[in-house]
Design a protein around this motif. Sequence first.
Motif: not given
Ligand code: FES
Lengths: 157, 205
Positions: A96-101, A132-134, A136
């Motif tokens: 989603q936001c990609g930060y954890c990916q 993953c804060r989003c 996913t």
């Molecule tokens: S995709 Fe946003 S923190 Fe995992």
Amino acid sequence: MVYKLKVNKKDYSVDATPDMPLLWVLRDLLGLTGTKFGCGMAQCGACTVHLEGEAVRSCVTLIARAAGKEVTTIEGLSPDSKHPLQVAWLEEDTPQCGYCQSGQIMAAAVLLRENADPTDEDIDHAMSGNICRCGTYPRIRKAIHLAAKLQKQGGTK
Amino acid sequence: MKMIKQLRSKKAIYLAGIILVTSSYTLISEEPIPQGKTYSASEKAASQKAFLAVYDVLMSPRCMNCHPKGDVPLQGDDSHLHTQGVIRGSDGHGVYAMKCTNCHQPKNTPGLNMPPGNPKWHLPPADMKMVFEGKTPRELAAQLKDPEQNGHKTMAEIVDHISHDELVLGGWNPGDGRKKPPLTHPQFEKEFRDWVKNGAVLPEK
Ligand code: FES
Ligand code: FES
């Protein structure tokens, strides 16, 4: 102090204090910013890279431990971004936001190396430390199953 | 006369039987160390007392947290289940991307709630779990003496282990904000040696 490092099969010499976290070295000294900083205390998994093939958390792994060893980051997971996990991640539209990916993928890569056909339970055991804060997680699970299939077919690497 | 002789020999057989049973009982339940030595009542009492001090250390979070009854290590001074779903794995080093040393470094990471470190960080393996959690002093003492449950160690090897093993010693260097065991390591080692020296007697309960 000057340390010799091998990152993504390339040799580097970096000038750093022995207590500098590997994450700092990768991001600030080598410019490899695919690996993220989340918590800085081994709690979230965003900073996961491979050290001699193991999914270490680079925020608490000091350069002194990594010196002279093989480090792989998301940038070096495959030469052409075609690792089965990367293909599956795109296929399932996982981030989603990609930060954890990048941390998620580096953790999953160890799972798939050690267990070619993971069950949902195996995935839980391997991935439960990567937050993953989003939220996913369902797509991460699907993508890992797909990547296992792709890996078996051997069409990508 | 014949009858009396027969009776006497029967008595002797019974007596021998009783002696045999008692001595084998002694061997199994309170294996003398060194073998063959017998211990006075006061030595046995000293042994039991020393083990109770040892027990308080072994059941402190610094020791017990890595000797859990389940397959999840424990964490913190309140011995809660390790967060992040960490599990033992067959060799005690965790599984896949969740291996102990992925976060636990060779040394403590400084700061509150940071991962404590040790070069040997791991749990006992799945086929030799060496559980401390939930054990009574008697049960734990029996486990420590039984090579089938103590990692195939002789008592001498156990004493060496608790005296010198890097991970055991790590309990006294627990990282910021964590309580140390109730005795110092030299006190603990002394109590352990006293337990063994006086017969490694099992506590009553
Ligand atoms: S995709 Fe946003 S923190 Fe995992
Ligand atoms: S940044 Fe390393 S685990 Fe969160």
